[in-house]
Scaffold this active site. Structure first.
Site, mmCIF file in Angstrom:
data_model
loop_
_atom_site.group_PDB
_atom_site.id
_atom_site.type_symbol
_atom_site.label_atom_id
_atom_site.label_comp_id
_atom_site.label_asym_id
_atom_site.label_seq_id
_atom_site.Cartn_x
_atom_site.Cartn_y
_atom_site.Cartn_z
ATOM 1 N N ASN A 9 0.871 -1.183 0.000
ATOM 2 C CA ASN A 9 0.000 0.000 0.000
ATOM 3 C C ASN A 9 0.905 1.228 0.000
ATOM 4 O O ASN A 9 1.450 1.598 1.032
ATOM 5 C CB ASN A 9 -0.902 -0.028 1.244
ATOM 6 C CG ASN A 9 -1.800 1.196 1.317
ATOM 7 O OD1 ASN A 9 -1.840 1.999 0.387
ATOM 8 N ND2 ASN A 9 -2.506 1.346 2.427
ATOM 9 N N TRP A 10 1.039 1.819 -1.185
ATOM 10 C CA TRP A 10 1.966 2.951 -1.308
ATOM 11 C C TRP A 10 1.359 4.272 -0.847
ATOM 12 O O TRP A 10 2.025 5.307 -0.888
ATOM 13 C CB TRP A 10 2.480 3.039 -2.761
ATOM 14 C CG TRP A 10 3.450 1.945 -3.084
ATOM 15 C CD1 TRP A 10 4.219 1.255 -2.197
ATOM 16 C CD2 TRP A 10 3.767 1.407 -4.381
ATOM 17 N NE1 TRP A 10 4.988 0.331 -2.845
ATOM 18 C CE2 TRP A 10 4.725 0.399 -4.179
ATOM 19 C CE3 TRP A 10 3.322 1.670 -5.673
ATOM 20 C CZ2 TRP A 10 5.264 -0.339 -5.239
ATOM 21 C CZ3 TRP A 10 3.848 0.945 -6.730
ATOM 22 C CH2 TRP A 10 4.814 -0.047 -6.506
ATOM 23 N N LYS A 11 0.090 4.237 -0.457
ATOM 24 C CA LYS A 11 -0.584 5.437 0.065
ATOM 25 C C LYS A 11 -0.310 6.620 -0.862
ATOM 26 O O LYS A 11 -0.240 6.438 -2.078
ATOM 27 C CB LYS A 11 -0.139 5.685 1.513
ATOM 28 C CG LYS A 11 -0.310 4.427 2.386
ATOM 29 C CD LYS A 11 -0.060 4.645 3.843
ATOM 30 C CE LYS A 11 -0.272 3.335 4.599
ATOM 31 N NZ LYS A 11 -0.088 3.458 6.038
ATOM 32 N N HIS A 99 -9.643 1.520 5.154
ATOM 33 C CA HIS A 99 -8.345 1.759 5.795
ATOM 34 C C HIS A 99 -8.519 2.783 6.908
ATOM 35 O O HIS A 99 -9.280 3.737 6.766
ATOM 36 C CB HIS A 99 -7.324 2.243 4.758
ATOM 37 C CG HIS A 99 -5.927 2.185 5.282
ATOM 38 N ND1 HIS A 99 -5.428 3.123 6.157
ATOM 39 C CD2 HIS A 99 -4.933 1.277 5.085
ATOM 40 C CE1 HIS A 99 -4.173 2.792 6.462
ATOM 41 N NE2 HIS A 99 -3.858 1.678 5.831
ATOM 42 N N GLU A 101 -6.768 5.168 7.798
ATOM 43 C CA GLU A 101 -6.479 6.557 7.397
ATOM 44 C C GLU A 101 -7.687 7.176 6.697
ATOM 45 O O GLU A 101 -7.937 8.375 6.825
ATOM 46 C CB GLU A 101 -5.221 6.591 6.508
ATOM 47 C CG GLU A 101 -3.967 6.337 7.343
ATOM 48 C CD GLU A 101 -2.812 5.694 6.590
ATOM 49 O OE1 GLU A 101 -2.839 5.653 5.355
ATOM 50 O OE2 GLU A 101 -1.874 5.220 7.274
ATOM 51 N N GLU A 171 -5.590 -4.372 10.804
ATOM 52 C CA GLU A 171 -4.549 -3.356 10.973
ATOM 53 C C GLU A 171 -4.814 -2.563 12.247
ATOM 54 O O GLU A 171 -5.570 -1.574 12.224
ATOM 55 C CB GLU A 171 -4.553 -2.391 9.781
ATOM 56 C CG GLU A 171 -4.235 -3.036 8.455
ATOM 57 C CD GLU A 171 -3.627 -2.017 7.484
ATOM 58 O OE1 GLU A 171 -2.549 -2.291 6.967
ATOM 59 O OE2 GLU A 171 -4.228 -0.952 7.280
ATOM 60 N N GLY A 177 2.406 2.653 10.872
ATOM 61 C CA GLY A 177 3.383 3.744 10.726
ATOM 62 C C GLY A 177 4.108 4.106 12.004
ATOM 63 O O GLY A 177 4.763 5.143 12.084
ATOM 64 N N SER A 217 3.279 -1.812 10.608
ATOM 65 C CA SER A 217 4.722 -1.886 10.869
ATOM 66 C C SER A 217 5.337 -3.262 10.571
ATOM 67 O O SER A 217 6.244 -3.700 11.280
ATOM 68 C CB SER A 217 5.035 -1.453 12.309
ATOM 69 O OG SER A 217 4.681 -0.091 12.468
ATOM 70 N N GLY A 238 2.849 -0.962 4.473
ATOM 71 C CA GLY A 238 2.962 0.458 4.159
ATOM 72 C C GLY A 238 4.416 0.822 3.890
ATOM 73 O O GLY A 238 4.962 0.521 2.829
HETATM 74 P P1 13P Z 1 2.922 0.618 7.852
HETATM 75 O O1 13P Z 1 3.435 -0.671 7.290
HETATM 76 O O2 13P Z 1 3.687 1.822 7.377
HETATM 77 O O3 13P Z 1 2.771 0.572 9.332
HETATM 78 O O4 13P Z 1 1.451 0.834 7.257
HETATM 79 C C1 13P Z 1 0.542 -0.199 7.354
HETATM 80 C C2 13P Z 1 -0.629 0.150 6.540
HETATM 81 O O5 13P Z 1 -1.328 1.105 6.824
HETATM 82 C C3 13P Z 1 -0.893 -0.658 5.347
HETATM 83 O O6 13P Z 1 -2.142 -0.388 4.832
#
Ligand code: 13P
Length: 253
Positions: A9-11, A99, A101, A171, A177, A217, A238
């Site tokens: 997931n490159w956001k 998600h 976010e 998640e 993150g 993470s 992420g």
């Molecule tokens: P991280 O791997 O940066 O913690 O992010 C996880 C995430 O939100 C994947 O969708």
């Protein structure tokens, strides 16, 4: 058979050049190093503007692309939005929904997510549906209750026949993150719980078949132990998916 899945997931990170060169290099390395990925699904999730080119680069490979969101309608006066109808016309077949976010920064609640699920299913998109509790909820030992209601108010409105379109991603918000991964035990316990909810709602074969991914993470050091758990079928990655070597190691885990 239950699928093993790794999703990058490159956001809102990579630009056009970074997205396309990552994908081209990734394919080259997988080929050159003969990295075996036959028994797993690798899904990359770039931003909207790069879905089309990414999908074109991956034509003829076993890798897939997922969008990071859709609107709950298929067309209309919704400036700035992107719909399942549009994604389908590009040949995109998967979308991440729910998600944390999106829930936090764009106020997406379960009733809205339920509408987005309906729209994704209308266009036969596979759905990577995310659930997760906050640190406050966990500190009050409410994590099971929270996950149960997140599923009950969204995914569980769907029929058994529709379950083949779903992947679930657990998640925990406090692990995203932050560099603070759930322990193996916390993750496995929650995954087993989620699978039991699917068992109660849809029965043995769907609960056996559905892929439940962990996210939060994950890195090249902890991936193997997490993925070795019986109810953890892969990961939604992420930050570590933005670095080629780290992501490759996670894929090999
Ligand atoms: P991280 O791997 O940066 O913690 O992010 C996880 C995430 O939100 C994947 O969708």
């Amino acid at each position: 058979m239950r699928k093993k899945v790794v999703i990058a997931n490159w956001k809102m990170n990579y630009d056009f050049h970074e997205t396309t060169s990552f994908i081209r290099n990734f394919l080259k390395i997988v080929f050159e190093r003969k990295i075996n990925h036959d028994n797993k699904e690798i899904i990359l999730s770039p931003s909207f503007p790069f879905l089309h080119i990414s999908n074109q680069i991956l034509q003829g490979t076993t890798l897939n692309i997922a969008a990071q969101n859709i609107h709950q309608s298929d067309k209309g006066s919704y400036t700035g939005e992107v719909s399942a109808f549009m994604l389908k016309s590009l040949g995109i077949r998967k979308v991440i929904l729910g998600h944390s976010e999106r829930r936090k920064f764009f106020f997406e609640k379960n009733d809205l997510l339920s509408k987005k699920i309906k729209m994704a299913l209308k266009y036969s998109l596979d759905i990577i549906f995310c659930v997760g509790e906050s640190s406050l909820e966990r500190s009050k030992n409410k994590q099971f209750e929270v996950i149960k209601s997140q599923l009950k108010e969204t995914v569980f409105h769907c029929s058994s026949d529709e379950m083949k379109y779903f992947y679930i991603a657990y998640e925990p918000i406090w692990a995203i993150g932050t560099g603070k991964t759930a322990t193996i035990e916390q993750a496995q316990t929650m995954h087993e719980f989620i699978r039991s909810l699917f068992f109660n709602k849809y029965g043995q074969s769907i609960s056996d078949e559905i892929s439940i991914l962990y996210g939060g993470s994950i890195n090249e050091l902890n991936a193997k132990d997490l993925f070795n758990q019986k109810d953890i079928d892969g990961g939604l990655i992420g930050r570590s998916s933005l670095e080629m070597e780290k992501f490759l190691k996670i894929v090999q885990s």
